[in-house]
Scaffold this motif. Structure first.
Motif, mmCIF file in Angstrom:
data_model
loop_
_atom_site.group_PDB
_atom_site.id
_atom_site.type_symbol
_atom_site.label_atom_id
_atom_site.label_comp_id
_atom_site.label_asym_id
_atom_site.label_seq_id
_atom_site.Cartn_x
_atom_site.Cartn_y
_atom_site.Cartn_z
ATOM 1 N N HIS A 40 0.581 -20.267 37.660
ATOM 2 C CA HIS A 40 -0.701 -19.560 37.584
ATOM 3 C C HIS A 40 -1.388 -19.849 36.245
ATOM 4 C CE1 HIS A 40 -3.527 -16.330 38.629
ATOM 5 N NE2 HIS A 40 -3.461 -15.983 37.356
ATOM 6 N N LEU A 41 -0.641 -19.751 35.163
ATOM 7 C CA LEU A 41 -1.216 -20.001 33.843
ATOM 8 C C LEU A 41 -1.588 -21.467 33.655
ATOM 9 C CD1 LEU A 41 0.959 -17.702 31.567
ATOM 10 C CD2 LEU A 41 -1.297 -17.250 32.552
ATOM 11 N N ALA A 42 -0.802 -22.371 34.220
ATOM 12 C CA ALA A 42 -1.159 -23.794 34.157
ATOM 13 C C ALA A 42 -2.498 -24.016 34.854
ATOM 14 C CB ALA A 42 -0.065 -24.650 34.791
ATOM 15 N N GLY A 43 -2.711 -23.322 35.964
ATOM 16 C CA GLY A 43 -3.991 -23.415 36.659
ATOM 17 C C GLY A 43 -5.137 -22.883 35.818
ATOM 18 N N ILE A 44 -4.918 -21.764 35.130
ATOM 19 C CA ILE A 44 -5.936 -21.221 34.226
ATOM 20 C C ILE A 44 -6.249 -22.239 33.141
ATOM 21 C CG2 ILE A 44 -6.383 -19.469 32.449
ATOM 22 C CD1 ILE A 44 -4.876 -17.470 34.234
#
Length: 156
Positions: free
Chosen positions: A101-105
């Motif tokens: 999720h954070l990689a996507g952000i």
């Protein structure tokens, strides 16, 4: 489910921070209060952001992150300060889901990097991060000035 934290999550976030500090062998090091976290996450000038991992609508973990900047890339990076999943919820993929999720952000925001630190004795976490594609920056060491040393450095 992973969702952005809200002000109502602050008590759970502080509980998670305290549990993480105990795991990291520093149970008495947490100075943060609910008011401090609420201001840092939701005040007029937020210093960080957080996401909450839930199972059956119950918070079972969190990730707290903020932006840093790389002069080499000319872009900001996403820095993960804390990633925590409660012991009873481990092994269900929440940690990996939060990292994804954070990689996507980071990608959505045009970040050049997604970085974090891990204690050198935490072999299970290091193995987990390597399995997720992280590379250790063995040639770099973290430097810190705090407390009285920070005051002395500032000449105060």
């Amino acid at each position: 489910m992973i969702r952005p934290a809200t002000p109502a999550d602050v008590p759970a976030i502080l509980r998670f921070v305290r549990e993480l500090a105990a795991f990291e062998r520093e149970p008495d090091a947490v100075e943060a209060t609910e008011a401090m976290l609420a201001d840092a996450l939701f005040g007029t000038s937020p210093a960080a952001e957080a996401v909450i991992a839930e199972i059956h609508s119950q918070p079972t973990g969190f990730a707290l992150f903020f932006h840093s900047f790389s002069t080499w890339t000319g872009r900001r990076s996403l820095y993960l300060e804390d990633l925590y999943v409660t012991p009873e919820a481990r092994g269900q993929g929440l940690g990996a889901a939060m990292l994804r999720h954070l990689a996507g952000i980071a990608l959505d925001r045009g970040c050049a990097r997604f970085e974090w630190s891990v204690l050198d004795w935490n072999a299970p976490a290091i193995a987990f991060y390597r399995a997720m594609g992280a590379v250790g920056m063995e040639e770099w060491t973290v430097q810190r000035v705090s407390g009285e040393a920070l005051k002395a450095l500032a000449g105060r």
